[in-house]
Design a protein around this motif. Structure first.
Motif, PDB file in Angstrom:
ATOM      1  N   GLU A   1      22.488 -15.357  12.470  1.00 54.55           N
ATOM      2  CA  GLU A   1      22.719 -14.002  11.956  1.00 54.55           C
ATOM      3  C   GLU A   1      21.589 -13.063  12.383  1.00 54.55           C
ATOM      4  O   GLU A   1      21.833 -11.907  12.729  1.00 54.55           O
ATOM      5  CB  GLU A   1      22.859 -14.028  10.435  1.00 54.55           C
TER       6      GLU A   1
ATOM      7  N   LYS B   1      32.124 -18.584   6.456  1.00 54.75           N
ATOM      8  CA  LYS B   1      31.248 -18.378   7.619  1.00 54.75           C
ATOM      9  C   LYS B   1      31.464 -19.478   8.656  1.00 54.75           C
ATOM     10  O   LYS B   1      31.521 -19.202   9.858  1.00 54.75           O
ATOM     11  CB  LYS B   1      29.784 -18.320   7.181  1.00 54.75           C
TER      12      LYS B   1
ATOM     13  N   PHE C   1      31.593 -11.732   9.700  1.00 49.44           N
ATOM     14  CA  PHE C   1      31.223 -12.262   8.390  1.00 49.44           C
ATOM     15  C   PHE C   1      31.511 -11.287   7.254  1.00 49.44           C
ATOM     16  O   PHE C   1      31.038 -11.491   6.141  1.00 49.44           O
ATOM     17  CB  PHE C   1      29.740 -12.631   8.355  1.00 49.44           C
TER      18      PHE C   1
END
Length: 174
Positions: free
Chosen positions: A66, A128, A140
């Motif tokens: 991320e 996720k 997401f």
């Protein structure tokens, strides 16, 4: 007249003694409830800290993915594929870790709320993992909304227990 006065005094003392014993019982009940709330709060805090520590031990690659995707130059090609693969495994492991957390028996009325929170958080990680299994860039948005829902659930539980609520998102991603 003296007998009536002595009898009245005796009754007054007897009634005063009865009312004191009732207030002693109430004080003991209040002390017992306060101790029970302290025990519940302690168990809840231990559970929360254990959960965040456990998840932080397995979601490292997911957090790395991320962070990399939010950077100025997101990875591409083989580097992206490797990051997605490790992030997907990390998300699955995080969901399993959450699902495997034992909820303390001493939570009383809050046990159902904690179970619901735990289920919501695990669902967020599963979402996720599912997104990371897809081709292309992972979205997401829905999983993050589910994570926000979990955060709101645990905040409510912590508040009701008289604990200072924490930011679940910061505790898991920080």
């Amino acid at each position: 007249m003296k007998k009536v006065w002595v009898l009245g005094l005796g009754l007054s003392l007897a009634l005063a003694g009865c009312s004191d014993s009732g207030s002693d019982k109430e004080k003991k009940d209040e002390a017992s409830k306060a101790e029970e709330n302290t025990d519940t709060a302690g168990e809840l805090m231990d559970y929360y800290l254990n959960l965040t520590t456990t998840v932080n031990g397995v979601d490292i690659d997911l957090n790395g993915y991320e962070e990399a995707m939010a950077g100025e130059e997101p990875p591409a090609g083989d580097e992206l594929a490797a990051l997605k693969e490790s992030a997907q495994a990390s998300a699955k492991a995080s969901a399993e870790a959450v699902e495997g957390m034992e909820i303390p028996d001493g939570l009383g009325d809050q046990k159902d709320a904690v179970e619901s929170f735990q289920s919501t958080l695990a669902e967020s990680y599963n979402m996720k993992a599912d997104e990371l299994a897809k081709d292309g860039e992972a979205d997401f948005t829905a999983a993050d909304e589910k994570l926000n829902e979990a955060e709101n659930q645990i905040k409510k539980v912590l508040d009701e227990a008289g604990l200072v609520s924490s930011s679940l998102i910061s505790d898991l991603n920080g």
